[in-house]
Design a protein around this motif. Sequence first.
Motif, PDB file in Angstrom:
ATOM      1  N   SER A 106       2.901   8.626   9.371  1.00 55.28           N
ATOM      2  CA  SER A 106       2.041   8.340   8.219  1.00 55.28           C
ATOM      3  C   SER A 106       2.647   7.165   7.452  1.00 55.28           C
ATOM      4  N   PRO A 107       1.782   6.254   6.957  1.00 56.48           N
ATOM      5  CA  PRO A 107       2.299   5.075   6.247  1.00 56.48           C
ATOM      6  C   PRO A 107       3.250   5.461   5.113  1.00 56.48           C
ATOM      7  N   GLN A 108       2.921   6.587   4.465  1.00 55.43           N
ATOM      8  CA  GLN A 108       3.759   7.038   3.364  1.00 55.43           C
ATOM      9  C   GLN A 108       5.171   7.369   3.841  1.00 55.43           C
ATOM     10  N   ILE A 134       7.015   4.027   4.829  1.00 55.15           N
ATOM     11  CA  ILE A 134       7.497   3.217   3.695  1.00 55.15           C
ATOM     12  C   ILE A 134       8.620   3.940   2.939  1.00 55.15           C
ATOM     13  N   ALA A 153      -7.208  -8.337  11.195  1.00 57.60           N
ATOM     14  CA  ALA A 153      -5.981  -7.574  10.957  1.00 57.60           C
ATOM     15  C   ALA A 153      -5.529  -7.674   9.500  1.00 57.60           C
ATOM     16  N   GLY A 154      -6.317  -8.354   8.673  1.00 59.47           N
ATOM     17  CA  GLY A 154      -6.030  -8.411   7.242  1.00 59.47           C
ATOM     18  C   GLY A 154      -4.820  -9.266   6.903  1.00 59.47           C
ATOM     19  N   ASP A 155      -4.426  -9.164   5.633  1.00 62.03           N
ATOM     20  CA  ASP A 155      -3.259  -9.895   5.139  1.00 62.03           C
ATOM     21  C   ASP A 155      -2.073  -8.932   5.247  1.00 62.03           C
ATOM     22  N   SER A 187      -0.643  -6.172   2.554  1.00 64.57           N
ATOM     23  CA  SER A 187      -0.829  -4.727   2.774  1.00 64.57           C
ATOM     24  C   SER A 187       0.495  -3.995   2.632  1.00 64.57           C
ATOM     25  N   LYS A 228       1.307  -3.751  -1.013  1.00 61.50           N
ATOM     26  CA  LYS A 228       0.454  -2.738  -1.659  1.00 61.50           C
ATOM     27  C   LYS A 228       1.014  -1.349  -1.379  1.00 61.50           C
ATOM     28  N   MET A 229       1.479  -1.143  -0.143  1.00 57.50           N
ATOM     29  CA  MET A 229       2.003   0.190   0.207  1.00 57.50           C
ATOM     30  C   MET A 229       3.275   0.503  -0.579  1.00 57.50           C
ATOM     31  N   ALA A 279       2.168   1.201  -4.089  1.00 54.70           N
ATOM     32  CA  ALA A 279       1.484   2.501  -4.192  1.00 54.70           C
ATOM     33  C   ALA A 279       2.489   3.637  -4.146  1.00 54.70           C
ATOM     34  N   VAL A 286       3.942   3.938  -7.490  1.00 56.14           N
ATOM     35  CA  VAL A 286       3.039   4.636  -8.413  1.00 56.14           C
ATOM     36  C   VAL A 286       3.151   6.152  -8.185  1.00 56.14           C
ATOM     37  N   LYS A 287       3.139   6.548  -6.922  1.00 52.85           N
ATOM     38  CA  LYS A 287       3.233   7.983  -6.603  1.00 52.85           C
ATOM     39  C   LYS A 287       4.547   8.594  -7.106  1.00 52.85           C
ATOM     40  N   ARG A 342      -0.110   2.497 -12.450  1.00 51.26           N
ATOM     41  CA  ARG A 342      -1.143   2.011 -11.532  1.00 51.26           C
ATOM     42  C   ARG A 342      -1.596   0.586 -11.865  1.00 51.26           C
TER      43      ARG A 342
END
Lengths: 512, 109
Positions: free
Chosen positions: A344-346, A349, A385-387, A391, A394-395, A398, A401-402, A408
């Motif tokens: 999972s990305p979470q 990271i 494939a986006g930037d 990304s 952002k992860m 994020a 923030v969590k 936020r």
Amino acid sequence: MNYSVIKGSSYVLVNAPDMIIHNGTTQTMERLLNPESEYLKALSDHIRSYDEVVNYLPNQVYIGNYSPEELRKYKQPWHDKKLADESREGKFGEIMPQDEFIALIKIVDVFDLVKLTKEFTDGVREKLKNHKLITDDLLALLKEGEEITEIEGLITDHAAEPIYNKGDLVGCVKRAHDIDPSLKAEVLFENLVSKASAVLAALHLLDKSQINLEDIDYVIECSEEACGDMNQRGGGNFAKAIAEFAGLKNASGSDIRAFCAAPAHAMVQAASLVQAGTFKNVMIVAGGSTAKLGMNGRDHVKKGLPILEDVLGGFAMLISENDGINPVIRTDIVGRHTVGTGSSPQGVISSLVTEPLDRVGLKIRDIDKYSVEMQNPDITKPAGAGDVPNSNYKMIAALGVKRGELKREELNDFIINHGMEGWAPTQGHIPSGIPYIGFAREEILKGSINRAMIVGKGSLFLGRMTNLFDGISIVIEKNYGKASESKSVSEEEIRLLVAEAMRDLASHLQKD
Amino acid sequence: MDLEIQGRVVELVEKYGAENIVVLIGGAEAEAAGLAAETVTAGDPTYAGPLAGVPLGLRVYHVVEPEFKESVDPEIYEEQIGMMEMVLDVDEIISEVSAMRNEFGQYKD
């Protein structure tokens, strides 16, 4: 604890327009499956000139002529932002044109596998005489060249891989065995390209780092190629082959493979070897990949863009004993994606960013700059494939923030202040964390930042041996001075201690 | 969508029947997610893989879509996907994937 330091780094690009067409796998596969395709017909109209490649902003950032901060001032996309009169030389390296590079492939070939035509050899020899890093000894290895008929014969009758320049056949790479698939001409071509571009990066590093060649003890190579024969397909050792041409007589070396994450793994290992005192100076090096040229070409052509994957990338880095000046590599702040981390990305990271920071009591914002997967978004966005760097930032934000470290509404500011735009070509291992090392070293030495985290990630599933993801991170930091040598105990002191213990024992025995 | 993955989709459909399959997409980009959804409903738009001209019409959802989110344990969802919900352009992804599902999906339930 005396950490090791980053003493220097180099970054090179090689413009390889003909290799896009003949050696990039997107194109070779298309030719195999659909030889009459519209894409192949349109391809040559989308290939940029060397001049355009030199004047392309992300390339100028890669070789150090523009900073990441300057890049941010230009709005994406960058392929339509024409620079003019930019130099092929940068403070970190250069952008080499294809003809000079073909000559370099010949120069680094010790098995006489590369054959170039006389005419091409004569022309390029004159050009290379002006290259300050190509010595007369290296230039002599170009030899005289062959007749074109001999080269054509090797291609038609002996499965040699043709080498083209500006559409003309100028040479070939011979196969090294009749049936061994690991020694066929395409594989040798790919490996020689990787070796030659790595040698170029190594020469730039050694030129810029002011170190005696004899003082380098070890070389770690971290590209994504495999060299060997059918009995040991990935036997290696690119590192030693590169060291030989870089003139590192006292060096040994080995290769590290970990997909795109290999350079970050190499940093951790090199830093540990130096910190442990095993070696004093370790060079990390990697060359580029022909297979990835034009990898997203179909999407670029479909969207009317130039083929932006038209350069091979290479880099080198020197890790040395603490000199009290250069930025240190904090081997106690290493993040690892472990087998148990999950995908999972979470989880990814957290394992790479917050877990190592937690261990030493640092917060996400204590890292001034994160160098993640620094792919150039000009290349990846049109391909869906986006930037990629964005990304990643952002992860990280994020997660902040969590964890309650960021609000936020601070998410975007965090991305701007602690992130960067990507500028590296999509050459697998090349964009992964390490493109920022050169700038990070400068910024830390200037005092404009104190800490940067280098994050490497790799897609292991591509090799079909595991579905696991991979990643490793490490922090580089301002050098707060060399730790003093720990006091050593002299022989005399040991003798006194032993004598004292003996006296104690004797007095105990007397009492008994 | 990767040609090999298309091949696996074909195999699974032959083995279990199209009506018994739900495809879950986890891709980060709306456009790519839309293409994947198109591939398993209308067929491979690039006409390169085993699903070229094969309109399977499978049920397909992205993991950030409410239909999926509501059907799993909220705690696990938060742990595995919560952070990415903050990062991804959820609305755009939903719009791309649901458009394909609504237009080409054969199992409306």
